[in-house]
Design an enzyme around this catalytic site. Sequence first.
Site, short mmCIF file in Angstrom:
data_model
loop_
_atom_site.label_atom_id
_atom_site.label_comp_id
_atom_site.label_asym_id
_atom_site.label_seq_id
_atom_site.Cartn_x
_atom_site.Cartn_y
_atom_site.Cartn_z
N ILE A 86 0.82 -1.22 0.00
CA ILE A 86 0.00 0.00 0.00
C ILE A 86 0.86 1.27 0.00
CG2 ILE A 86 -0.29 0.30 2.51
CD1 ILE A 86 -3.35 0.70 1.90
N ASN A 99 -2.42 1.12 15.79
CA ASN A 99 -2.88 0.77 17.15
C ASN A 99 -3.25 2.07 17.85
OD1 ASN A 99 -0.48 1.83 18.62
ND2 ASN A 99 0.56 0.23 17.47
N GLY A 129 3.74 -4.82 10.87
CA GLY A 129 2.79 -4.96 9.76
C GLY A 129 2.74 -3.76 8.84
N ASP A 134 1.49 -0.89 9.43
CA ASP A 134 1.84 0.31 10.20
C ASP A 134 3.35 0.58 10.09
OD1 ASP A 134 1.64 2.41 11.97
OD2 ASP A 134 1.10 1.20 13.72
N SER A 188 -7.19 -5.09 10.66
CA SER A 188 -7.35 -6.10 11.74
C SER A 188 -7.08 -7.54 11.32
CB SER A 188 -8.75 -6.03 12.40
OG SER A 188 -8.83 -4.95 13.29
N THR A 189 -6.73 -7.77 10.05
CA THR A 189 -6.59 -9.18 9.60
C THR A 189 -5.20 -9.76 9.79
OG1 THR A 189 -6.04 -8.58 7.33
CG2 THR A 189 -8.38 -8.86 7.84
N GLY A 190 -4.28 -8.97 10.35
CA GLY A 190 -2.93 -9.47 10.59
C GLY A 190 -2.76 -9.80 12.06
N VAL A 191 -1.95 -9.00 12.73
CA VAL A 191 -1.68 -9.18 14.16
C VAL A 191 -2.96 -9.24 14.98
CG1 VAL A 191 -0.58 -8.08 16.17
CG2 VAL A 191 0.54 -7.98 13.95
N1 AR6 Z 1 0.61 -3.17 2.26
C1 AR6 Z 1 -0.65 -3.64 2.32
N2 AR6 Z 1 -1.06 -4.52 3.26
C2 AR6 Z 1 -0.15 -4.94 4.16
C3 AR6 Z 1 1.20 -4.49 4.16
C4 AR6 Z 1 1.56 -3.56 3.15
N3 AR6 Z 1 2.80 -3.07 3.06
N4 AR6 Z 1 1.85 -5.10 5.18
C5 AR6 Z 1 0.96 -5.91 5.81
N5 AR6 Z 1 -0.24 -5.82 5.19
P1 AR6 Z 1 -1.48 -5.78 10.32
P2 AR6 Z 1 -3.75 -5.34 12.16
C6 AR6 Z 1 -1.52 -6.49 5.50
O1 AR6 Z 1 -0.92 -6.81 11.20
O2 AR6 Z 1 -4.13 -6.76 12.07
C7 AR6 Z 1 0.62 -3.23 13.93
O3 AR6 Z 1 1.73 -3.57 14.71
C8 AR6 Z 1 -1.46 -7.76 6.33
O4 AR6 Z 1 -1.13 -8.88 5.53
O5 AR6 Z 1 -0.55 -4.78 9.72
O6 AR6 Z 1 -4.83 -4.29 12.02
C9 AR6 Z 1 -0.15 -2.02 14.47
O7 AR6 Z 1 0.72 -1.08 15.06
C10 AR6 Z 1 -2.89 -7.82 6.84
O8 AR6 Z 1 -3.75 -8.40 5.86
O9 AR6 Z 1 -2.62 -4.88 11.12
C11 AR6 Z 1 -1.06 -2.64 15.47
O10 AR6 Z 1 -0.42 -2.85 16.71
C12 AR6 Z 1 -3.29 -6.36 7.00
O11 AR6 Z 1 -2.28 -5.61 6.29
C13 AR6 Z 1 -1.42 -3.97 14.84
O12 AR6 Z 1 -0.33 -4.29 13.99
C14 AR6 Z 1 -3.34 -5.88 8.43
O13 AR6 Z 1 -2.32 -6.51 9.19
C15 AR6 Z 1 -2.66 -3.87 14.00
O14 AR6 Z 1 -3.03 -5.14 13.55
#
Ligand code: AR6
Length: 169
Positions: free
Chosen positions: A11, A24, A32, A34, A117-120
């Site tokens: 992104i 967060n 991730g 962020d 929200s779909t990652g961590v």
């Molecule tokens: N571009 C697009 N999507 C991505 C990228 C990218 N560069 N990198 C990861 N994703 P997450 P959450 C996808 O874990 O679950 C952070 O530490 C990833 O595969 O980034 O909302 C924050 O600071 C997944 O599908 O976010 C919070 O503490 C999606 O982005 C926490 O993680 C979201 O995954 C938030 O957790």
Amino acid sequence: MIEIEVVQGDITKLAVDAIVNAANCSLLGGGGVDGAIHRAAGPDLLRACIPLNGCETGKAKITPGFKLPAKFVIHTPGPVYRDGQHGEPALLESCYKSCLALAEENDCETVAFPAISTGVYGYPWEEATEIAVRTVRNFPVQKVKKVIFCCFGTEMERIYREKVLGARI
Ligand code: AR6
């Protein structure tokens, strides 16, 4: 009606008016998407986030994009998924609505969302995608013309394409 596009990739590379950060509540960075956004935007992004004093789950705050090709970053903390019985769907829906409202206020025409929200945070992918697509489709947009769902990986892309096409039938 709002135009919806599904793309796969990073992104931080998208030249749109606003990209959404799955943040967060501290808004001070993390892993991730962020982490990727903060790295690509440069340290000015963190400097801009500090005075925002955090953000509640389901709400959103906006900053410039600094070194990103996107003009703005809209930061939204999604819900941590427990079992779906703790208000997670309403909070996730609220993330998408809060981001679109801020995009409207800031005259954004194109907005890119990651799968919040779909990652961590562990939200089941199908359910999260359903909420994302439905909420964007139902939002009463005036200025936002196009939403891009930016999927990280082919499996997420497949789920989004299925939901976006399914919603049209
Ligand atoms: N571009 C697009 N999507 C991505 C990228 C990218 N560069 N990198 C990861 N994703 P997450 P959450 C996808 O874990 O679950 C952070 O530490 C990833 O595969 O980034 O909302 C924050 O600071 C997944 O599908 O976010 C919070 O503490 C999606 O982005 C926490 O993680 C979201 O995954 C938030 O957790």
